[in-house]
Structures are given as structure tokens and as C-alpha cells.
Design an enzyme around this catalytic site. Structure first.
Site, mmCIF file in Angstrom:
data_model
loop_
_atom_site.group_PDB
_atom_site.id
_atom_site.type_symbol
_atom_site.label_atom_id
_atom_site.label_comp_id
_atom_site.label_asym_id
_atom_site.label_seq_id
_atom_site.Cartn_x
_atom_site.Cartn_y
_atom_site.Cartn_z
ATOM 1 N N CYS A 384 -19.286 3.960 23.438
ATOM 2 C CA CYS A 384 -20.738 3.982 23.646
ATOM 3 C C CYS A 384 -21.087 3.468 25.048
ATOM 4 O O CYS A 384 -20.839 4.166 26.011
ATOM 5 C CB CYS A 384 -21.446 3.233 22.527
ATOM 6 S SG CYS A 384 -23.077 3.921 22.238
ATOM 7 N N HIS A 510 -19.356 5.843 17.845
ATOM 8 C CA HIS A 510 -18.649 4.624 17.419
ATOM 9 C C HIS A 510 -17.560 4.955 16.395
ATOM 10 O O HIS A 510 -17.821 4.924 15.189
ATOM 11 C CB HIS A 510 -19.633 3.639 16.773
ATOM 12 C CG HIS A 510 -20.614 3.059 17.722
ATOM 13 N ND1 HIS A 510 -20.439 1.817 18.298
ATOM 14 C CD2 HIS A 510 -21.779 3.539 18.200
ATOM 15 C CE1 HIS A 510 -21.458 1.561 19.104
ATOM 16 N NE2 HIS A 510 -22.291 2.586 19.059
ATOM 17 N N GLU A 512 -15.176 3.161 15.469
ATOM 18 C CA GLU A 512 -14.771 1.967 14.696
ATOM 19 C C GLU A 512 -15.426 1.904 13.320
ATOM 20 O O GLU A 512 -14.861 1.345 12.387
ATOM 21 C CB GLU A 512 -15.059 0.686 15.497
ATOM 22 C CG GLU A 512 -16.528 0.296 15.693
ATOM 23 C CD GLU A 512 -17.214 0.955 16.888
ATOM 24 O OE1 GLU A 512 -16.728 2.021 17.338
ATOM 25 O OE2 GLU A 512 -18.244 0.426 17.344
HETATM 26 N N1 GLN Z 1 -27.249 0.797 25.544
HETATM 27 C C1 GLN Z 1 -26.662 2.088 25.431
HETATM 28 C C2 GLN Z 1 -27.645 3.127 24.903
HETATM 29 O O1 GLN Z 1 -28.610 2.783 24.279
HETATM 30 C C3 GLN Z 1 -25.392 2.065 24.610
HETATM 31 C C4 GLN Z 1 -25.579 1.633 23.193
HETATM 32 C C5 GLN Z 1 -24.315 1.212 22.496
HETATM 33 O O2 GLN Z 1 -23.328 0.863 23.136
HETATM 34 N N2 GLN Z 1 -24.335 1.195 21.174
HETATM 35 O O3 GLN Z 1 -27.443 4.308 25.081
#
Ligand code: GLN
EC number: 6.3.4.2
Length: 544
Positions: A384, A510, A512
Site C-alpha cells: 500500500c 493488502h 497480509e
Molecule cells: N495513505 C495511503 C492512501 O491512502 C496508503 C494507505 C495504506 O497504506 N493503507 O492511499
């Protein structure tokens, strides 16, 4: 009313006793005997969901397929049971009140005064029974967050009291989790806190059927008898839960103590079959007998609290077991990583993972960590925000766009390689408005990720607002950063990789969240494998 049986798990004496792990372990044992089991968590705080909570408050925010932002205990439920959870598996006071107030505004209460009892308690009872009424489960385990006696959990306790009465004998039971502390000055385990918390529960009209006692020392038969007598439970229903070296031991420890047998007896369900835990034991065996060891740096900004990256830590345990290797995850604070000290701080790591996150704090450290991994051919996984940082680093160093950034961090950047989608621009509410939940992704033929997944069409869970800016895609690909996973409907870039690097992958989603004991996540398994290969190569090179 359906035939579903209900188990309520309450906690006494103190918080952080591990109700989630006990609930997940019991569910595992019941599932291993063939009962279709799920778990639900009721959280007494007023946030509608934990999506708006800082990870320092309650640890990681876990995301389900249906896009619910939930308590991290749901992660344990999925990892233990290998069964998907959903919004219905996590209910908060905020959500309960929101729903009751919306009904009141629609006039659904027909002019009645809306009150905690019966309106809030009815809403809680309904939410508990939604899963049972689906017909998908034989047993529902409902974990009540907080500690009995807390002001905020009172409506939940009252709802449970009413439900137990309505369900009738053998259809609903209460497992109360307490602490039996050891006083070193007296050299004794103490039962009084447990007696008091059972009494507090009784003042609300609930009798505990089973006591699970957390302890650092073995509880003797005498103490079990004492607890049984003063807490009004049978001696077989006093279950010791001693500290374990890994949470994955707890189902087996609970089986030895007979938690599943006594639970089934109380629910008048047959308990003649033995739970089939072969696969679980095989996993534990691999986890506890690694053939090698690797060290992976977890670069994040919430590293002081290990629960902030719970699912990542657990995914490494699953992937480590799959590779028969011990994965040591070394937490490294991104705020302390500068271009100057990076060599010293990251030296000796066999792999680097740059963690998810929000906001500006610590991001330059993350960019430095990506650069270090990329230039030194160290296996890299960016998740992310970690993927976004990989894109920014590539744009700055390789494309020479040295002011490029994400518009989350710098609204005025001349090169917004990560930016907001049009739909997101008008959103002002912070709760539940990100790109959430499961999305399809198509992997490029011949890419590293396609090989790692062994498939070209995958579904992964998202939780972010910002996206790879497609205006820069061609330029990046020409320079060697390939968009190897795309959303088939929107064309959004979900995966990037660098084919000239031994193993460099950034994912906008994600992975995970979907790793379980029964089904370790392919990306983590592939990453750990690459990390191991890298380590072995380094060792061979230094020997040569
Ligand atoms: N802050 C980033 C976004 O909103 C990544 C979010 C995250 O890592 N879950 O796109």
C-alpha cells in the site's frame, strides 16, 4: 428461532487477556470436530468502526472482503478458521447507536421514547442473531469487548442476559475469561479478582458456565476447586490458560484442558468425535523446527506497538512455516532513516518490507529504504503506502523527477505520481470512504507476480485513497518499473515490479489480510523464499 447455538465470551479483571485468541482457539476446536463455527466481536467504543482510529489506540485496522474496517481480532478468526468474516462479524456501539438513531429519524419507533433498554439492547440482540439466522453456522461465538463492570459494556451484558433467557438452556452459554495473578511476595496464585469479576457478572444477572483462567503458573487442583466453589461452576469447567510461546499453541492447550468437551456438554451437543487437527499440527511442527533463519526489516512508523502490523507479522509466521524457515521481523522506525544512516541501519537485512500507513510522518525514511533495497538487489515488498513510496523513489531516482510525490504528502508537487482519483476528490467524510474491500486484479503474463500466485486473476483487499497516476505509466515502464497487475475494470495499477531486480514487488492492496494457517499467502511465501535465496547467495559469496 434457529437451531444455532451461541457462546458468549466475556472478560474480567483486566483487559488484554487475549479473549480473541481464546475465542478463535475454541472455534478452531469446534470446527475441527465438524461444527460450522464463526466468531463475532462486539466493541463497546463509540467510533462507528476502527477505520478512523490511530493504530496506537487498538492496533491494526483489519479489512474484510466486503470492505468492513474492523477490529484486529477478526484477523485472528480468519487466520485460525480459514473462514471469511464480514461486516456482520464486528459491531461497535457507534454502529448500534447510528442505526437506532436512523430508525428513530425514519419514525420507525412509532412515537415511542427511544431508550437504552429496550431499543439499544434489541439492536444488539438483532446484530448477534444475524449470523445465526443466516443458516450458515451451527455455532456462533460472540466476544464482548472490554471488561465486565465497565460502564460502556453494560448494554451488551444486558442484551446477552436477555438472549440467554430467550434461547433457553443448552442453546447459549457464557465463557468468562479472567486473570489468576501470581503474587511473588506471597508465593501464591490469587483467586479473589476472579471471584469478584464473576460476582460483577452475576449482579447483571449472568452466571458464567465456564471459567478460562489466564495464568503465568500452573493452577493446582486445589485452586481449581476453590475457584469452582466460589464462582459457582463445576470443576471441569475451570480451564487453565497458561502463557504460551506462540498463539498457535493455544488451540492444543485448550484441547488438553478440555475446553471444547465441556463447551459441547453445556450446549448438549455430541462430543464423541475427536477434533481433526492434523493440518494444524503439521503447521506448528514446521513453525517450531525451522531449517534456516532470515531477518526481514519491517519499515514503518507505528513500530513501537507490534499490534499495528499484526497481520503482516502473522503472514510472516505462515510463510516462514511454509518455507521451513524462521523469519525474524526486525521493526525499524522510518522516521529515523536518513540517506546518511541508511547503510548502518539496514545492514545485514535479508529482505525489506515497507509498511502501509497514512500521512507525511516518516515517509522520506520509507523512500530511502526502497532506494537501498532497489540499488542493493535486496528482496523488497512494498504494501500500500510501501508500494506508493516505491513508485515515488523510482520516479525521483530513475526518471529524475526529483520533486515527485504523492498528493497526500505534497499537494503542489509538479509530478504527482501518486494522486487522488476524481471520485475521491469531493469526499470530506473520513469514515468508510476509502477504496475498501476485495477488488479483482489481472496479472500480466510472464510477470513475477503471476508466477508467485500461480494464477493470472486474483482478488485482494484494499484500504487506501490514493492511486498510481496512470499518466506516468508508460514512462515508468520504459525505464524498468512495470505495472504487472491491473484492475480489469478501471485500469488502476495494483502491482508494480522491477524485472531487472531479483525480487522487487509493490502492491497497492493488502495481501497480509488474507494469509491463514491453512492457506499462507503466496506473495509472502514467495517473498520469504526469495529472501532465503538472497541470504544463501550472500553467504556463498562471502565464503568464496
Ligand atoms: N495513505 C495511503 C492512501 O491512502 C496508503 C494507505 C495504506 O497504506 N493503507 O492511499
Amino acid at each position: 428461532m434457529s437451531d444455532t447455538k451461541y457462546i458468549f465470551v466475556t472478560g474480567g479483571v483486566t483487559s488484554s487477556l487475549g479473549k480473541g485468541i481464546i475465542a478463535a482457539s475454541l472455534a478452531k476446536l469446534l470446527q475441527a470436530r465438524g461444527y460450522r463455527t464463526t466468531i463475532q466481536k462486539l466493541d463497546p467504543y463509540i467510533n462507528v468502526d476502527p477505520g478512523t482510529l490511530n493504530p496506537y489506540e487498538h492496533g491494526e485496522c483489519y479489512v474484510t472482503d466486503d470492505g468492513a474496517e474492523t477490529d484486529l481480532d477478526l484477523g485472528h478468526y480468519e487466520r485460525f478458521l480459514n473462514v471469511r468474516t464480514s461486516q456482520a462479524n464486528n459491531v461497535t456501539t457507534g454502529r448500534i447507536y447510528q442505526s437506532v438513531i436512523e430508525k428513530e429519524r425514519r419514525g420507525e419507533f412509532l412515537g415511542k421514547t427511544v431508550q437504552v433498554v429496550p431499543h439499544i439492547t434489541n439492536e444488539i440482540k438483532e446484530r448477534i442473531q444475524i449470523l445465526g439466522n443466516s443458516g450458515d453456522y451451527d455455532i456462533i461465538i460472540t466476544e464482548i469487548g472490554g471488561t465486565v463492570g465497565d460502564i460502556e459494556s453494560l448494554p451488551y451484558i444486558e442484551a446477552v442476559r436477555q438472549l440467554l433467557w430467550e434461547l433457553g438452556e443448552h442453546n447459549g452459554i457464557v465463557i468468562h475469561l479472567t486473570l489468576v495473578p501470581f503474587l511473588s511476595a506471597a508465593g501464591e496464585l490469587k483467586t479473589k479478582p476472579t471471584q469478584h469479576s464473576v460476582k460483577t457478572l452475576m449482579e447483571s444477572g449472568i452466571k458464567a458456565d465456564i471459567l478460562v483462567c489466564r495464568t503465568e503458573h500452573n493452577i493446582s487442583e486445589d485452586i481449581k476447586e476453590k475457584l469452582a466453589l466460589f464462582c459457582n461452576v463445576r470443576k471441569e469447567a475451570v480451564i487453565q490458560s497458561i502463557d504460551a510461546s506462540t498463539i498457535y499453541d493455544v488451540p492444543l492447550l485448550m484441547q488438553e484442558e478440555g475446553l471444547d468437551t465441556v463447551t459441547l456438554e453445556k450446549l448438549a451437543l455430541p462430543n464423541d468425535t475427536e477434533p481433526n487437527l492434523d493440518q494444524w499440527k503439521e503447521f506448528l511442527n514446521r513453525h517450531k523446527n525451522p531449517k534456516d533463519k532470515v531477518t526481514i526489516g519491517l519499515i514503518g512508523k507505528y513500530v513501537e506497538l507490534p499490534d499495528s502490523y499484526k497481520s503482516i507479522q502473522e503472514a510472516f509466521i505462515h510463510a516462514g512455516a511454509a518455507n521451513e524457515v524462521d523469519v525474524e521481523v526486525k521493526s525499524i522506525h522510518s522516521e529515523h532513516l536518513t540517506a546518511k544512516n541508511i547503510d548502518k541501519k539496514l545492514k545485514g537485512l535479508d529482505g525489506i518490507l515497507v509498511a502501509p500507513g497514512f500521512g507525511e510522518r516518516g515517509i522520506e525514511g520509507k523512500v530511502n529504504a526502497v532506494k537501498y533495497a532497489r540499488e542493493n538487489n535486496i528482496p523488497f515488498l512494498g504494501i500500500c503506502l510501501g508500494m506508493q513510496m516505491a513508485v515515488i523513489e523510482f520516479a525521483r531516482t530513475v526518471l529524475g523527477l526529483d520533486k515527485s510525490n504523492s498528493t497526500e504528502m505534497d499537494k503542489e508537487t509538479p509530478d504527482p505520481v501518486i494522486s487522488l482519483m476524481e471520485e475521491q476528490k469531493s469526499i470530506t467524510d473520513m469514515g468508510g470512504t476509502m477504496r475498501l474491500g476485495s477488488w479483482d486484479c489481472h496479472l500480466k503474463e510472464g510477470s513475477l507476480v503471476e508466477q508467485v500466485y500461480g494464477s493470472s486473476d486474483i482478488e485482494e483487499r484494499h484500504r487506501h485513497r490514493y492511486e498510481f497516476n496512470n499518466k506516468y505509466k508508460e514512462q515508468m515502464e520504459e525505464a524498468g518499473l512495470v505495472a504487472s497487475g491491473l484492475n480489469p475494470k478501471t485500469g488502476l495499477v495494483e502491482v508494480v515490479e522491477i524485472p531487472s531486480h531479483p525480487w522487487f514487488v509493490g502492491v497497492q492492496y493488502h495481501p497480509e489480510y488474507k494469509s491463514t494457517v491453512a492457506s499462507p499467502h503466496p506473495l509472502f511465501v514467495g517473498f520469504v523464499k526469495a529472501v532465503l535465496t538472497h541470504k544463501q547467495k550472500q553467504n556463498n559469496a562471502s565464503l568464496a
